[in-house]
Design a protein around this motif. Structure first.
Motif, PDB file in Angstrom:
ATOM      1  N   ASN A 292      -5.626  16.471   4.398  1.00 45.63           N
ATOM      2  CA  ASN A 292      -5.568  15.074   3.999  1.00 45.63           C
ATOM      3  C   ASN A 292      -5.103  14.947   2.548  1.00 45.63           C
ATOM      4  O   ASN A 292      -5.692  15.531   1.654  1.00 45.63           O
ATOM      5  CB  ASN A 292      -6.945  14.428   4.150  1.00 45.63           C
ATOM      6  CG  ASN A 292      -7.452  14.543   5.572  1.00 45.63           C
ATOM      7  OD1 ASN A 292      -6.668  14.729   6.501  1.00 45.63           O
ATOM      8  ND2 ASN A 292      -8.743  14.444   5.735  1.00 45.63           N
ATOM      9  N   TYR A 293      -4.058  14.170   2.376  1.00 45.49           N
ATOM     10  CA  TYR A 293      -3.478  14.045   1.042  1.00 45.49           C
ATOM     11  C   TYR A 293      -3.282  12.573   0.700  1.00 45.49           C
ATOM     12  O   TYR A 293      -3.209  11.723   1.586  1.00 45.49           O
ATOM     13  CB  TYR A 293      -2.106  14.734   0.983  1.00 45.49           C
ATOM     14  CG  TYR A 293      -2.147  16.198   1.334  1.00 45.49           C
ATOM     15  CD1 TYR A 293      -2.410  17.148   0.359  1.00 45.49           C
ATOM     16  CD2 TYR A 293      -1.922  16.621   2.637  1.00 45.49           C
ATOM     17  CE1 TYR A 293      -2.439  18.487   0.679  1.00 45.49           C
ATOM     18  CE2 TYR A 293      -1.967  17.967   2.966  1.00 45.49           C
ATOM     19  CZ  TYR A 293      -2.219  18.899   1.988  1.00 45.49           C
ATOM     20  OH  TYR A 293      -2.261  20.226   2.297  1.00 45.49           O
ATOM     21  N   SER A 294      -3.168  12.312  -0.543  1.00 40.81           N
ATOM     22  CA  SER A 294      -2.887  10.944  -0.973  1.00 40.81           C
ATOM     23  C   SER A 294      -1.983  10.985  -2.193  1.00 40.81           C
ATOM     24  O   SER A 294      -1.933  11.982  -2.917  1.00 40.81           O
ATOM     25  CB  SER A 294      -4.189  10.224  -1.338  1.00 40.81           C
ATOM     26  OG  SER A 294      -4.741  10.808  -2.508  1.00 40.81           O
ATOM     27  N   ALA A 295      -1.263   9.912  -2.370  1.00 44.57           N
ATOM     28  CA  ALA A 295      -0.436   9.774  -3.568  1.00 44.57           C
ATOM     29  C   ALA A 295      -0.326   8.297  -3.886  1.00 44.57           C
ATOM     30  O   ALA A 295      -0.261   7.457  -2.984  1.00 44.57           O
ATOM     31  CB  ALA A 295       0.952  10.370  -3.348  1.00 44.57           C
ATOM     32  N   SER A 296      -0.376   7.978  -5.132  1.00 41.83           N
ATOM     33  CA  SER A 296      -0.179   6.582  -5.526  1.00 41.83           C
ATOM     34  C   SER A 296       0.598   6.563  -6.828  1.00 41.83           C
ATOM     35  O   SER A 296       0.535   7.513  -7.612  1.00 41.83           O
ATOM     36  CB  SER A 296      -1.523   5.860  -5.694  1.00 41.83           C
ATOM     37  OG  SER A 296      -2.254   6.429  -6.758  1.00 41.83           O
ATOM     38  N   PHE A 297       1.346   5.523  -6.993  1.00 42.11           N
ATOM     39  CA  PHE A 297       2.091   5.413  -8.241  1.00 42.11           C
ATOM     40  C   PHE A 297       2.322   3.957  -8.583  1.00 42.11           C
ATOM     41  O   PHE A 297       2.333   3.078  -7.713  1.00 42.11           O
ATOM     42  CB  PHE A 297       3.419   6.170  -8.166  1.00 42.11           C
ATOM     43  CG  PHE A 297       4.413   5.597  -7.190  1.00 42.11           C
ATOM     44  CD1 PHE A 297       4.332   5.880  -5.845  1.00 42.11           C
ATOM     45  CD2 PHE A 297       5.424   4.762  -7.626  1.00 42.11           C
ATOM     46  CE1 PHE A 297       5.239   5.354  -4.940  1.00 42.11           C
ATOM     47  CE2 PHE A 297       6.346   4.232  -6.741  1.00 42.11           C
ATOM     48  CZ  PHE A 297       6.247   4.529  -5.389  1.00 42.11           C
TER      49      PHE A 297
END
Lengths: 121, 383
Positions: free
Chosen positions: B77-82
């Protein structure tokens, strides 16, 4: 929390044509929503640049050509970015000139130091 | 647990359970009625509090869900936000011009895009979930007077530090400048050509000088990070969509849920001298593909009173079924009281009625203790 002292440093030198002027004004703007402070070595002394006010650089009425101003600006990046930027605006010569500089800090909210020298020509 | 159950549980705004008290970075449940900066996580049914990520919204952030089976298996499970705006440079944006914002400026400066992937299947069937979301504030208040004072203090310190650097470099730089002025033309030309490097060497020696480093320990040169906060009216909007990929097969991927919500709040209001007051209102629509009975519209409000040692809040929510197959609307009302026993320990009491009053567990009545290691129990929205 104290800021990391490992400031990222930028060094540069630029020329500003002053013609026969005896007085120029230096304005400093800090971009990218950062906070900054600047001081200048001029004529054997140290002058601080007040926030939002131009600093008068003069030599007792003598022409400024061949003079050198050495700026030291410290800038804190805003908390949400690593970008910092400083724009030096010199006026009083034949034409005003803006000198923009950019430098990324090592982390969001980090510190950068700009050492920018101006030759008055 | 199935995606729908997870998603609804994450979005329910409901149970004031102790286990769910800490949002990312130690934020308490008091912030649940505010728009999430990571709609993708919510729609995917992945609680943001389980994702390792920076506390302050930044230009870019990545995260990995914690469960890795004792490091025997890579996390799935991964996440990324920008924040697109802060990825780019803005040399004309002075912090003083960001004390207040137009709607357009607020929208751009607070926009965050988030993506997440998570394993949402069961032991018997692998299902990969992927979600994309966005959130922004159309209104993001104004910079607080306290923040402005802190920024001005930081600038004064930075100016003193610049002055100190110049003062220590003054003899060498003055000597260099005088040498250029008095040297024969050829030598002066050579010095000017190497001037940046010559001055850089002087600057570097100053910054390594023990007397300089010692001076930085003095209060007048010590830079203390300002704690930026904004106060006033906040109007946030969020939305996103989640996809399910049974057996992790691309061609079988389908949109499984969508959600949009809007939140209105007011930060910085005072009741008396020492009690902060934050009213929050939210409207939200959640839809599940293939299960119209799970499509709901939530509307509610929460009133938060914050003192130095306590927080008290009451909330009321009504859940409207979007489908005509579900005739009854649901409602919930609850109160939460937090009291600080020590700087890092809070006693929490909650009481109220959950959506379905006849269902087991619908009585919200809990007492618990929360140990907050970060000490920062409540953080106002970052600029």
């Amino acid at each position: 929390m104290s800021v990391d002292e490992n400031a990222v440093v930028l060094n540069d030198t630029r020329e500003y044509p002053v013609g026969t002027s005896t007085r120029v004004l230096l304005e400093v703007m800090y971009g990218d929503a950062g906070q900054g402070g600047t001081s200048v070595i001029w004529n054997g002394g140290v002058l601080d640049v007040a926030q939002g006010e131009p600093l008068a650089i003069e030599a007792g009425g003598a022409p400024l050509a061949n003079g050198i101003a050495n700026c030291s600006s410290n800038v804190m990046a805003a908390a949400q970015t690593v970008h910092t930027s400083v724009t030096y605006r010199l006026s009083g010569g034949p034409a005003p000139v803006e000198f923009p500089f950019r430098q990324d800090a090592s982390a969001p909210g980090g510190l950068t130091s700009y050492f920018v020298n101006f030759f008055f020509v | 647990m199935k995606l729908r159950t997870l998603a609804l549980a994450a979005c329910a705004l409901a149970p004031l359970r102790l286990a769910a008290q800490s949002a990312p970075g130690g934020l308490p449940d008091l912030n649940q009625l505010k728009p999430s900066a990571e709609p993708a996580f919510i729609l995917l049914g992945v609680s943001p509090s389980a994702i390792e990520r920076p506390r302050t919204p930044s230009d870019v952030a990545f995260g990995v869900l914690s469960g890795t089976e004792e490091l025997a298996k890579a996390p799935t499970n991964y996440s990324a936000s920008f924040a697109p705006y802060w990825l780019l440079g803005h040399p004309r944006l002075e912090w003083r011009s960001d004390t207040v914002r137009s709607v357009g400026a607020s929208l751009a400066r607070t926009l965050q895009i988030s993506t997440a992937s998570a394993d949402v299947g069961t032991a018997d069937s692998a299902v990969a979930g992927v979600a994309v979301g966005a959130s922004t504030y159309l209104l993001s208040g104004r910079m607080s007077d306290s923040t402005i004072r802190q920024f001005e203090a930081v600038e004064a310190t930075l100016t003193r530090r610049s002055h100190l650097q110049n003062q220590l470099a003054l003899p060498q730089i003055t000597a260099l400048n005088q040498r250029i002025a008095s040297a024969p033309p050829a030598e002066a030309q050579e010095l000017r050509r190497n001037y940046t490097a010559l001055v850089a060497a002087i600057r570097d020696s100053v910054m390594r000088d023990p007397s300089y480093l010692q001076a930085l320990q003095q209060d007048e040169y010590r830079i203390v990070n300002a704690q930026p906060e904004r106060v006033g009216m906040f109007w946030g909007v969020s939305g996103g969509a989640a996809w399910r990929f049974p057996d992790r097969v691309w061609e079988r991927g389908r949109v499984s849920s969508i959600g949009v919500w809007s939140t209105l709040s007011y930060e910085g209001e005072q009741v008396g001298n020492r009690v902060g007051f934050t009213p929050v209102a939210v409207v939200r629509y959640l839809a599940q593909r293939g299960d119209t009975t799970a499509n709901v519209v939530d509307a509610g409000t929460r009133l938060i009173f914050s003192g130095a040692l306590y927080d008290f809040s009451v909330e009321g929510l009504v859940r409207f079924a979007a489908s005509s197959d579900v005739s009854r609307n649901l409602w919930r009302v609850a109160g939460l009281f937090d009291y600080r026993v020590t700087p890092a320990t809070w006693v929490t009491v909650s009481f109220g009625r959950d959506y379905q009053s006849a269902r087991a567990g619908s009585l919200v009545a809990e007492l618990g203790v929360k140990v907050n290691f970060a000490h920062d129990r409540y953080a106002p929205p970052a600029p």
